[in-house]
Motif scaffolding. Sequence first.
Motif, PDB file in Angstrom:
ATOM      1  N   SER A 326      57.313  -1.667  40.266  1.00 31.15           N
ATOM      2  CA  SER A 326      58.067  -2.039  41.463  1.00 31.15           C
ATOM      3  C   SER A 326      58.170  -0.854  42.420  1.00 31.15           C
ATOM      4  N   SER A 327      58.774  -1.112  43.582  1.00 31.64           N
ATOM      5  CA  SER A 327      58.867  -0.070  44.614  1.00 31.64           C
ATOM      6  C   SER A 327      59.773   1.080  44.195  1.00 31.64           C
ATOM      7  N   ASN A 383      42.315   4.971  37.777  1.00 34.16           N
ATOM      8  CA  ASN A 383      43.581   5.681  37.600  1.00 34.16           C
ATOM      9  C   ASN A 383      44.104   6.215  38.933  1.00 34.16           C
ATOM     10  N   ASP A 384      43.181   6.730  39.771  1.00 34.42           N
ATOM     11  CA  ASP A 384      43.599   7.169  41.115  1.00 34.42           C
ATOM     12  C   ASP A 384      44.209   6.005  41.885  1.00 34.42           C
ATOM     13  N   MET A 385      43.548   4.876  41.784  1.00 34.58           N
ATOM     14  CA  MET A 385      44.003   3.686  42.502  1.00 34.58           C
ATOM     15  C   MET A 385      45.392   3.271  42.002  1.00 34.58           C
ATOM     16  N   LYS A 386      45.608   3.382  40.693  1.00 33.89           N
ATOM     17  CA  LYS A 386      46.900   2.998  40.117  1.00 33.89           C
ATOM     18  C   LYS A 386      48.017   3.890  40.641  1.00 33.89           C
ATOM     19  N   GLU A 387      47.771   5.199  40.722  1.00 31.67           N
ATOM     20  CA  GLU A 387      48.780   6.137  41.219  1.00 31.67           C
ATOM     21  C   GLU A 387      49.077   5.896  42.695  1.00 31.67           C
ATOM     22  N   MET A 388      48.054   5.612  43.464  1.00 30.22           N
ATOM     23  CA  MET A 388      48.257   5.388  44.896  1.00 30.22           C
ATOM     24  C   MET A 388      49.013   4.087  45.153  1.00 30.22           C
ATOM     25  N   LEU A 389      48.760   3.082  44.326  1.00 28.63           N
ATOM     26  CA  LEU A 389      49.457   1.807  44.507  1.00 28.63           C
ATOM     27  C   LEU A 389      50.967   1.958  44.326  1.00 28.63           C
ATOM     28  N   ALA A 390      51.356   2.881  43.446  1.00 29.85           N
ATOM     29  CA  ALA A 390      52.787   3.081  43.197  1.00 29.85           C
ATOM     30  C   ALA A 390      53.510   3.601  44.433  1.00 29.85           C
ATOM     31  N   ASN A 391      52.759   4.126  45.382  1.00 30.83           N
ATOM     32  CA  ASN A 391      53.361   4.700  46.592  1.00 30.83           C
ATOM     33  C   ASN A 391      53.191   3.807  47.819  1.00 30.83           C
ATOM     34  N   LEU A 392      53.059   2.513  47.593  1.00 34.20           N
ATOM     35  CA  LEU A 392      52.896   1.571  48.721  1.00 34.20           C
ATOM     36  C   LEU A 392      53.996   0.510  48.723  1.00 34.20           C
ATOM     37  N   GLN A 394      55.846  -0.559  51.023  1.00 32.07           N
ATOM     38  CA  GLN A 394      55.945  -1.351  52.250  1.00 32.07           C
ATOM     39  C   GLN A 394      54.858  -2.410  52.366  1.00 32.07           C
ATOM     40  N   TYR A 395      53.902  -2.387  51.470  1.00 28.31           N
ATOM     41  CA  TYR A 395      52.818  -3.367  51.520  1.00 28.31           C
ATOM     42  C   TYR A 395      52.867  -4.231  50.248  1.00 28.31           C
ATOM     43  N   GLN A 396      53.914  -5.052  50.148  1.00 26.27           N
ATOM     44  CA  GLN A 396      54.190  -5.763  48.908  1.00 26.27           C
ATOM     45  C   GLN A 396      53.059  -6.707  48.498  1.00 26.27           C
ATOM     46  N   GLU A 397      52.574  -7.525  49.426  1.00 26.76           N
ATOM     47  CA  GLU A 397      51.555  -8.521  49.082  1.00 26.76           C
ATOM     48  C   GLU A 397      50.253  -7.851  48.643  1.00 26.76           C
ATOM     49  N   GLN A 398      49.832  -6.828  49.404  1.00 26.22           N
ATOM     50  CA  GLN A 398      48.597  -6.130  49.037  1.00 26.22           C
ATOM     51  C   GLN A 398      48.755  -5.400  47.711  1.00 26.22           C
ATOM     52  N   ARG A 399      49.925  -4.821  47.483  1.00 23.55           N
ATOM     53  CA  ARG A 399      50.183  -4.124  46.222  1.00 23.55           C
ATOM     54  C   ARG A 399      50.034  -5.076  45.046  1.00 23.55           C
ATOM     55  N   GLU A 400      50.600  -6.262  45.166  1.00 21.74           N
ATOM     56  CA  GLU A 400      50.574  -7.204  44.060  1.00 21.74           C
ATOM     57  C   GLU A 400      49.149  -7.654  43.747  1.00 21.74           C
ATOM     58  N   LYS A 401      48.374  -7.921  44.806  1.00 21.75           N
ATOM     59  CA  LYS A 401      46.995  -8.364  44.582  1.00 21.75           C
ATOM     60  C   LYS A 401      46.157  -7.277  43.923  1.00 21.75           C
ATOM     61  N   PHE A 402      46.220  -6.076  44.502  1.00 27.40           N
ATOM     62  CA  PHE A 402      45.425  -4.985  43.939  1.00 27.40           C
ATOM     63  C   PHE A 402      45.908  -4.624  42.532  1.00 27.40           C
ATOM     64  N   SER A 403      47.230  -4.643  42.322  1.00 31.52           N
ATOM     65  CA  SER A 403      47.775  -4.292  41.007  1.00 31.52           C
ATOM     66  C   SER A 403      47.329  -5.287  39.944  1.00 31.52           C
ATOM     67  N   LEU A 404      47.323  -6.564  40.296  1.00 27.96           N
ATOM     68  CA  LEU A 404      46.907  -7.602  39.346  1.00 27.96           C
ATOM     69  C   LEU A 404      45.475  -7.359  38.874  1.00 27.96           C
ATOM     70  N   HIS A 405      44.568  -7.220  39.808  1.00 29.73           N
ATOM     71  CA  HIS A 405      43.156  -7.107  39.425  1.00 29.73           C
ATOM     72  C   HIS A 405      42.827  -5.725  38.860  1.00 29.73           C
ATOM     73  N   LEU A 406      43.560  -4.714  39.291  1.00 29.52           N
ATOM     74  CA  LEU A 406      43.421  -3.396  38.674  1.00 29.52           C
ATOM     75  C   LEU A 406      43.825  -3.464  37.204  1.00 29.52           C
ATOM     76  N   ASN A 407      44.944  -4.112  36.940  1.00 31.69           N
ATOM     77  CA  ASN A 407      45.431  -4.226  35.570  1.00 31.69           C
ATOM     78  C   ASN A 407      44.438  -4.979  34.692  1.00 31.69           C
ATOM     79  N   MET A 408      43.918  -6.109  35.201  1.00 29.39           N
ATOM     80  CA  MET A 408      42.971  -6.903  34.406  1.00 29.39           C
ATOM     81  C   MET A 408      41.694  -6.128  34.139  1.00 29.39           C
ATOM     82  N   ALA A 409      41.184  -5.424  35.153  1.00 26.91           N
ATOM     83  CA  ALA A 409      39.946  -4.657  34.975  1.00 26.91           C
ATOM     84  C   ALA A 409      40.143  -3.534  33.973  1.00 26.91           C
ATOM     85  N   GLN A 410      41.270  -2.829  34.059  1.00 26.83           N
ATOM     86  CA  GLN A 410      41.533  -1.737  33.126  1.00 26.83           C
ATOM     87  C   GLN A 410      41.664  -2.251  31.694  1.00 26.83           C
ATOM     88  N   GLU A 411      42.394  -3.357  31.514  1.00 20.11           N
ATOM     89  CA  GLU A 411      42.569  -3.918  30.173  1.00 20.11           C
ATOM     90  C   GLU A 411      41.234  -4.332  29.574  1.00 20.11           C
TER      91      GLU A 411
END
Length: 750
Positions: A326-327, A383-392, A394-411
Amino acid sequence: MSSLITLVKNKFLEVLRSVNPPGKWKILVVDEHSQRLLGSVLKQFDVLEENVTLIESISNYRDPQPGFEALYLLMPTSQNVDRIIKDFSGATKQYAGAHLFFIEGLDEQLFQRLTSSAAEPYLRGLREVFLNFWATEAQVFSIQEPATFFGLYSPPRSDTAFKAARVRVEEDLRFAAKMISNVCIAFNEFPFIRYYMPSHHPPLGALKPHASTRPPPPPETSLRWRTNLARGAEARAYEAPESDHATKLLAFFVQNALEEYKKQNPDFGKHPPGSPEASRPRATLIITDRTIDMVAPFLHEFTYQAMVNDLLPIEDGVKYTYKFQSSVGTYEDKTATLSDSDTVWTELRHMHMREAIDKLMADFNKFVQENAVFKGEGAASLNDMKEMLANLPQYQEQREKFSLHLNMAQECMAIFERNKLPLVANVEQCCATGVTAEGKTPKHLVEEMVPLLDSREVVNMNKVRIVALYIQHRDGVPEEDRRRLYQHARLTLAEQDVVNALVHMGVRISRTAADRDSKKKIKQKSSNDDEYELSRYRPVLRAVLEEHVAGKLDNSLFPYVKEAPSATPMPSSLRSPPPQPTSLRSQKPSWHRARSGVSQVEIRGRIIVFVVGGTTFSELRECYQLSSALNKDIYLGSTHTITPRQFIDDLKALELGGVGSKALPNGLRERQDARTFQEYYDEKYYTKDAPPPQRTVPTANSHPAPRERERLEAPKMSPTNSLSSSVNSTATTQSGKDDKKKKRGGLFRF
């Protein structure tokens, strides 16, 4: 090409907009199944926007609303017809009038019961919409009947059970035929029908030839060696069960269902002269089953959609729960829905995982640059992408989309390395294709396979998949060899049952030195494209579609039910007269028409494929890709979509008739008494009536009863609310349009 989801959504909206009572507002009455169908393509907000003031379940207690007309959207069951009659039989009528819309065709006896009842004066019209199927993706539909797998392939428990088991299979196939015909009707297509006739095994399961299901043999005469035609109907009827494959029965049931609809709607399949649709070639429906390709369900696939559904706990192929930061920096569980509304998902799902990760990172870096969120370099790794997402924040919708697919790809990549999938998949590909990555015969396959079977780092699920693929590669192995494979892999008895159950799917698992290789007419074609070494196999369905479009598909392997397309252009008489109002084809959205005199929408021939017994995500991918390669609109349907884990779990229970399985935990039910199809249908869609609410006597200081309070306080409606949670919800504030739409003439049967 037109999206199935958009097509179904527009047809449901047309239903809602076709009812315009004098008082503008209307009540929507649904049952449990029609509510889920409607909710699969429309949100609650979408429904309420169509001047719907209240959504009620027909099985719940409902207060009379004599000031409103109601739109009933129901399954055509005897139970629902009785409920409609009851609504208008008492002294107080439930509604001012009823507009009846049935999800599919209403039985003639039920129609007569309605029109001769006390409800008849209040019926404003009746229409059948034929939308009883699930549009799961733009080019994919399902009938969501996974239990059909056990009905088709489980062997009857005794000789006396064959007759009842065959009756059950035919009921299930008739039901599937109705749903397939609904898809054809929705497209306004009266297709040519082809079906798979296996040459390497007889009919399976309850359709296996048996004395109890055969007609009596013909009398022996001196003319017994005459031609099949001259021998008479008795001999042909006696031998018919030898070719009664499930695909054949289903194909003929679909043909009969469409012909019956054609009798009631003579303009079915026709289009106005000069319209873009008039130039569309007549479609083809290809019916096959799971036995056509028993390799695809066991293989590890590395395209994004197939891989995440194989390796991750995704519920029904659409819901995935993951940890979301979360933010404020805390982690919380979040459930995401993988659907066509997620543009990131639709762009990635058919890419190889390596390409999907590259695109995901490229899109993220592009987003970072366009929004000037960070200074300096973009993300160079997940991993870089994951760290940068934590600092966004103000961009809730984009964060959720990128976080979802980042998580699935990493798993997925973590499981890929942890479970030794590079080594496992290499053996699988050699078994599936019969060649190595260099295109040579795999001479050291056993030496590569046995260490994996012995390894404790390889999970048993993957060992089962390797053994199943190896046995198919060898077209069966000696009993002793199979026992040794089980020992090396240390398979449990249930896991051994998976491989043993392949015999019920037409696969030869045992052979002797005298046995010859079984000849299968459909061979996998090698691809000349640049391909990944671990993704060399192409499903058999791809070869079927390519050969069909090229006109080279063997007619003995895929015969036509009736007529076959001719080489000459189709006579204009089949495509010329204008449709009657019952044809929903005339209500195309405006984007189907060109803005100028030249058509901007390419009209391509349709191919509808239906796989009985379950389809794989790799087959879904092939249909999407071949649509472009073959310049056809290809749609794939099935009883259900399977993952390797689900398929293996089902094979464990196949010998037991499904007992203990997820789809059919109590197993197949045995019925001895004959029944009509309407009785079968009524049982499938039976819902229990809810008890009437307990009414309490109000006191001076008491609060309003829950239902009274519901009327006083209008709940807040969210545009994202699912319709499935909105039954009996009231919206007293509406922002709908006031313009009234005229009812289309001829839509009603009385």
